[in-house]
Enzyme design. Structure first.
Site, PDB file in Angstrom:
ATOM      1  N   CYS A 285      -5.297  -1.249  -1.060  1.00 32.68           N
ATOM      2  CA  CYS A 285      -5.280  -0.881  -2.476  1.00 32.68           C
ATOM      3  C   CYS A 285      -4.633   0.503  -2.614  1.00 32.68           C
ATOM      4  CB  CYS A 285      -6.699  -0.863  -3.036  1.00 32.68           C
ATOM      5  SG  CYS A 285      -7.740   0.447  -2.356  1.00 32.68           S
TER       6      CYS A 285
ATOM      7  N   CYS B 199      -6.446   3.099  -0.674  1.00 27.85           N
ATOM      8  CA  CYS B 199      -6.162   2.970   0.757  1.00 27.85           C
ATOM      9  C   CYS B 199      -4.834   3.641   1.099  1.00 27.85           C
ATOM     10  CB  CYS B 199      -6.102   1.497   1.163  1.00 27.85           C
ATOM     11  SG  CYS B 199      -7.638   0.586   0.949  1.00 27.85           S
TER      12      CYS B 199
ATOM     13  N   ARG C 263      -4.226   6.683   3.528  1.00 28.33           N
ATOM     14  CA  ARG C 263      -3.237   6.552   4.600  1.00 28.33           C
ATOM     15  C   ARG C 263      -2.273   7.738   4.559  1.00 28.33           C
ATOM     16  NH1 ARG C 263      -0.034   0.943   5.029  1.00 28.33           N
ATOM     17  NH2 ARG C 263      -2.157   0.248   5.430  1.00 28.33           N
TER      18      ARG C 263
ATOM     19  N   CYS D  92      -8.218   0.874 -11.010  1.00 31.75           N
ATOM     20  CA  CYS D  92      -7.410   0.889  -9.792  1.00 31.75           C
ATOM     21  C   CYS D  92      -5.961   0.631 -10.181  1.00 31.75           C
ATOM     22  CB  CYS D  92      -7.928  -0.190  -8.852  1.00 31.75           C
ATOM     23  SG  CYS D  92      -7.198  -0.185  -7.225  1.00 31.75           S
TER      24      CYS D  92
ATOM     25  N   CYS E 106      -9.068  -2.109  -5.323  1.00 36.57           N
ATOM     26  CA  CYS E 106      -9.940  -1.028  -4.850  1.00 36.57           C
ATOM     27  C   CYS E 106     -11.402  -1.450  -4.720  1.00 36.57           C
ATOM     28  CB  CYS E 106      -9.866   0.163  -5.804  1.00 36.57           C
ATOM     29  SG  CYS E 106      -8.253   0.938  -5.874  1.00 36.57           S
TER      30      CYS E 106
END
Length: 167
Positions: free
Chosen positions: A40, A43, A47, A105, A129
């Site tokens: 998502c 994420c 990252r 999200c 999300c």
């Protein structure tokens, strides 16, 4: 304190930080491509924060003998770790809230440059999300990322004064 200062100037310290961040990036890509877990937007932001730690560690690794380079690398490490922790905390709140209108999200990341278009295999958003597709020992992915970023932040808090004040 002198041993800690000496360690902060060693290639071993920066190599450990670099290796850990690289491992987390590889694991994220494994989860995405081998296990089929769709990232998502939160994420992708997390990252990116790990990528910030990775880049900071690389800079620190290249300049272990230069005070200014170590200072810049340490600052990058701290910003990335704290930003990542805040993102993971918010993502965990998204997954655990009972109010369906508390969070939204996004469908694509909001970077200053379109990384999700340039490198979609790394930055493209394909998941939601709120979905919990993976958990281990009672923690979902953002819960583990919160632990990881907390460890990075604690390491930063320990090393930052040494890097700043012990040239």
């Amino acid at each position: 304190m002198d041993r800690l200062a000496s360690f902060s100037r060693s290639t071993t310290a920066w190599a450990l930080l670099f290796a850990s961040a690289l491992i987390f990036e590889v694991v994220a890509l494994y989860f995405q491509y081998a296990m089929g877990l769709e990232p998502c937007v939160m994420c992708i932001y997390q990252r990116t924060a790990v990528l910030g730690v990775l880049i900071a560690a690389f800079v620190g690794l290249c300049g272990t003998n230069h005070y200014v380079i170590r200072l810049v690398a340490t600052a990058g490490w701290g910003v990335s770790a704290i930003w990542g922790w805040l993102l993971a905390r918010e993502h965990l709140d998204m997954q655990t809230t009972t109010d369906p209108f508390a969070f939204t999200c996004a469908f694509e990341p909001n970077f200053p440059i379109p990384l999700h278009e340039w490198i979609p295999s790394f930055f493209a958003v394909t998941g939601s999300c709120s979905s919990i597709d993976w958990s281990f020992a009672g923690l979902s992915m953002p819960g583990w990322m919160e632990v990881i970023f907390a460890a990075y932040a604690i390491g930063f808090i320990i090393f930052a004064p040494v890097v700043v004040f012990k040239k």
